[in-house]
Scaffold this motif. Sequence first.
Motif, PDB file in Angstrom:
ATOM      1  N   MET A  51      59.065 -17.588  36.383  1.00 48.53           N
ATOM      2  CA  MET A  51      59.141 -18.303  37.825  1.00 48.53           C
ATOM      3  C   MET A  51      58.758 -17.317  38.796  1.00 48.53           C
ATOM      4  O   MET A  51      58.563 -17.536  40.071  1.00 48.53           O
ATOM      5  N   ALA A  52      58.669 -15.990  38.676  1.00 49.75           N
ATOM      6  CA  ALA A  52      58.394 -15.030  39.439  1.00 49.75           C
ATOM      7  C   ALA A  52      57.055 -14.678  39.491  1.00 49.75           C
ATOM      8  O   ALA A  52      56.105 -15.057  38.324  1.00 49.75           O
ATOM      9  N   PRO A  53      56.251 -13.875  40.291  1.00 45.73           N
ATOM     10  CA  PRO A  53      55.048 -13.619  40.401  1.00 45.73           C
ATOM     11  C   PRO A  53      54.680 -12.725  39.273  1.00 45.73           C
ATOM     12  O   PRO A  53      55.555 -12.020  38.719  1.00 45.73           O
ATOM     13  N   PRO A  54      53.478 -12.594  38.470  1.00 41.57           N
ATOM     14  CA  PRO A  54      52.304 -13.331  39.097  1.00 41.57           C
ATOM     15  C   PRO A  54      52.312 -14.793  38.641  1.00 41.57           C
ATOM     16  O   PRO A  54      51.030 -15.366  38.723  1.00 41.57           O
ATOM     17  N   TYR A  55      53.037 -15.208  37.659  1.00 42.27           N
ATOM     18  CA  TYR A  55      53.085 -16.598  37.184  1.00 42.27           C
ATOM     19  C   TYR A  55      53.491 -17.723  38.068  1.00 42.27           C
ATOM     20  O   TYR A  55      52.861 -18.804  38.305  1.00 42.27           O
ATOM     21  N   SER A  56      54.709 -17.657  38.700  1.00 45.72           N
ATOM     22  CA  SER A  56      55.167 -18.442  39.855  1.00 45.72           C
ATOM     23  C   SER A  56      55.209 -19.889  39.249  1.00 45.72           C
ATOM     24  O   SER A  56      54.861 -20.902  39.954  1.00 45.72           O
ATOM     25  N   LEU A  57      55.661 -20.084  38.145  1.00 48.20           N
ATOM     26  CA  LEU A  57      56.010 -21.396  37.482  1.00 48.20           C
ATOM     27  C   LEU A  57      57.096 -22.291  38.118  1.00 48.20           C
ATOM     28  O   LEU A  57      58.064 -21.621  38.629  1.00 48.20           O
ATOM     29  N   SER A  58      57.058 -23.512  38.448  1.00 51.18           N
ATOM     30  CA  SER A  58      58.190 -24.401  38.946  1.00 51.18           C
ATOM     31  C   SER A  58      59.062 -24.636  37.912  1.00 51.18           C
ATOM     32  O   SER A  58      58.835 -24.386  36.936  1.00 51.18           O
TER      33      SER A  58
ATOM     34  N   ALA B 118      57.959 -11.790  19.189  1.00 51.22           N
ATOM     35  CA  ALA B 118      58.458 -11.105  20.473  1.00 51.22           C
ATOM     36  C   ALA B 118      57.412  -9.845  20.881  1.00 51.22           C
ATOM     37  O   ALA B 118      57.264  -9.712  22.078  1.00 51.22           O
ATOM     38  N   ALA B 119      56.814  -9.439  20.029  1.00 45.84           N
ATOM     39  CA  ALA B 119      55.925  -8.197  20.338  1.00 45.84           C
ATOM     40  C   ALA B 119      54.549  -9.059  21.111  1.00 45.84           C
ATOM     41  O   ALA B 119      54.070  -8.540  21.995  1.00 45.84           O
ATOM     42  N   ILE B 120      54.061 -10.309  20.614  1.00 45.91           N
ATOM     43  CA  ILE B 120      53.200 -10.784  21.446  1.00 45.91           C
ATOM     44  C   ILE B 120      53.318 -11.304  22.655  1.00 45.91           C
ATOM     45  O   ILE B 120      52.772 -11.257  23.632  1.00 45.91           O
ATOM     46  N   ALA B 121      54.760 -11.709  22.891  1.00 44.44           N
ATOM     47  CA  ALA B 121      55.259 -12.138  24.152  1.00 44.44           C
ATOM     48  C   ALA B 121      55.127 -10.987  25.040  1.00 44.44           C
ATOM     49  O   ALA B 121      55.084 -11.447  26.293  1.00 44.44           O
ATOM     50  N   LEU B 122      54.880  -9.780  24.772  1.00 40.25           N
ATOM     51  CA  LEU B 122      54.628  -8.880  25.878  1.00 40.25           C
ATOM     52  C   LEU B 122      53.204  -8.848  26.661  1.00 40.25           C
ATOM     53  O   LEU B 122      52.978  -8.025  27.788  1.00 40.25           O
ATOM     54  N   ALA B 123      52.192  -9.506  25.960  1.00 44.90           N
ATOM     55  CA  ALA B 123      50.982  -9.677  26.373  1.00 44.90           C
ATOM     56  C   ALA B 123      51.036 -10.263  28.077  1.00 44.90           C
ATOM     57  O   ALA B 123      51.944 -11.053  28.272  1.00 44.90           O
ATOM     58  N   GLY B 124      50.024  -9.632  28.683  1.00 45.03           N
ATOM     59  CA  GLY B 124      50.030 -10.262  30.140  1.00 45.03           C
ATOM     60  C   GLY B 124      49.500 -11.638  30.287  1.00 45.03           C
ATOM     61  O   GLY B 124      49.999 -12.443  30.984  1.00 45.03           O
ATOM     62  N   PRO B 125      48.209 -12.111  29.723  1.00 47.78           N
ATOM     63  CA  PRO B 125      47.845 -13.089  29.980  1.00 47.78           C
ATOM     64  C   PRO B 125      49.018 -14.587  29.561  1.00 47.78           C
ATOM     65  O   PRO B 125      49.425 -14.459  28.539  1.00 47.78           O
ATOM     66  N   LEU B 126      49.078 -15.535  30.379  1.00 47.12           N
ATOM     67  CA  LEU B 126      50.027 -16.537  30.090  1.00 47.12           C
ATOM     68  C   LEU B 126      49.896 -17.315  28.987  1.00 47.12           C
ATOM     69  O   LEU B 126      50.853 -17.263  28.074  1.00 47.12           O
TER      70      LEU B 126
END
Length: 402
Positions: free
Chosen positions: A243-250, A295-303
Motif C-alpha cells: 500500500m506504500a509507493p511504488p505499488y500504492s495499492l488501495s 519467501a525468497a521470490i517475494a523479495l523480487a521488485g516486479p509486482l
Amino acid sequence: MPRIQRGTREYQLVTLALFLSALSIYASLYVTQPILPLLSADFGIIPAQASLSVSTATISMAISQMLVGPVADSLGRKPIMTVAVLATGVIGLVASRTVAFGPFLFTRFLQGLVMAGLPATAMAYLAEEIDPQHLGAAMGLYISGNSLGGLGGRIISGSVAEFWGWRGAVAAIGVVSLVCALWFARALPPSRNFRAQPLQLRRLVHSLFGAVRDPLLRALYLVGFMAMGSFVALYNYVSYHLMAPPYSLSAALMGWIFLLYLAGTFSSALMGRLSDQYGRAPMLALSLGIELAGAAIALAGPLLVKIGGIAVFTFGFFGAHSIASSWVGQRARHDKGAASALYLFTYYMGASIAGTVAGLFWMRFGWPGVVGFIACLLATAVGLAALARKLSAGTETVSTID
C-alpha cells in the motif's frame, strides 16, 4: 464404533461442517490483517501496535487451547465447537462498535479465547471419527476451510473497508460467522467414538505432560510455531509494503491479494492426500522447502513476480500445516485433545510472537528485513522436519488406497 469412510454421506457432512466452521473462525481471526494501515491511521498508532489486533487474538487463542482440548475430552466435541463458532460471531459484532484501540484489543482478546474451542477440538474429532486411512484427506479438507476463511475474511474486509471503513469490515465478518454457526450446529454428526473423561486438574496436568513426552510430538509442535510465525509475519506486513509507493495499492486491491489463499486451499488437500500415500515426513520437508522458496521470490521488485512468490509461500505453508496437524492427531496414543491443544498452542504462539517481532524488522530494515526474519524461521523448521523424519523412522505406514 466403526470409523467414517471417505465417500459416505457422513463423511461429506463432517468435512463440510468443519470446513464451514473453520472458514468462519479464520475469517474472524484475520479480519484486521489487510486493514492494518487503516487501523494505524484511525487510531494514530505505529504498524507494530496495529499488528496487535492480530497478535492479541492469536495469543489468547493459544492460551485457551491449553484448556479447551482437555475440557473437550470431558464435555464432548460438538458442544464446544458450536459455542466457539457462535460466540465468535457475536463478539465480532461488538468489536465493530468500539471507539478506542484499547477496548477493540480487549474484544479481540475475547474472540481469541472463544475461537480456541474449534481448532483443537476439530482435530481430535476427526482423529476419532474418520478412518485412519482417510484422515490425511479429511484433515486437508478441514485445513482448506482455514485457508478459505482467511481468504474470504481478508477479501471481504478489504472490499468492505473501502466503502464503510474497518468497522463495517469487522461487522460483516461477524454476520458471516453467525450464519456458519447455525448451519454447523445442525449438520455436524454427533461423536460416536468419543469417551468422556472426568475433568480434573490432576488429569489436565497429566494429559499435558503426557503430550510433551514424545520427542516427535515436540518437534511437530515447534514446526507449527515456525511455520505459522513466518506465515503471519509475511501477511501482516505485506499490506504496508504494497500500500506504500511504488505499488500504492488501495485497501480493496490489497484485500484481493489474499486471493492467493486459494493456493493454500489446494495444497492442504493435495499434500494431505500425498502424505497418506508417501509418508508424512518427506511431504512435510517438501512443503516447508516450498514455503521458504516462496519467501525468497517475494523479495523480487516486479509486482507480479512478488505476488507469485507469495502464492508459492502460501502453498507451502498450508501443506506443512495440514501434514503436521494430522501427524499430531495420529501420533498421540492417548489424550488426543491435549496433544492437539499443545500443537495449536505453539502454532498460535508463533503467530503472536513472530507476527509482532517482524514489525521491528519492518521498521528497521523494511520488506527485506521481514523476509530475512521469515527465512530464519523456516530454515529452523526444515531442520526440525529432518529431525521428525529420523524420530519416525520405522513407525510410519503409508496408504496404498487412492
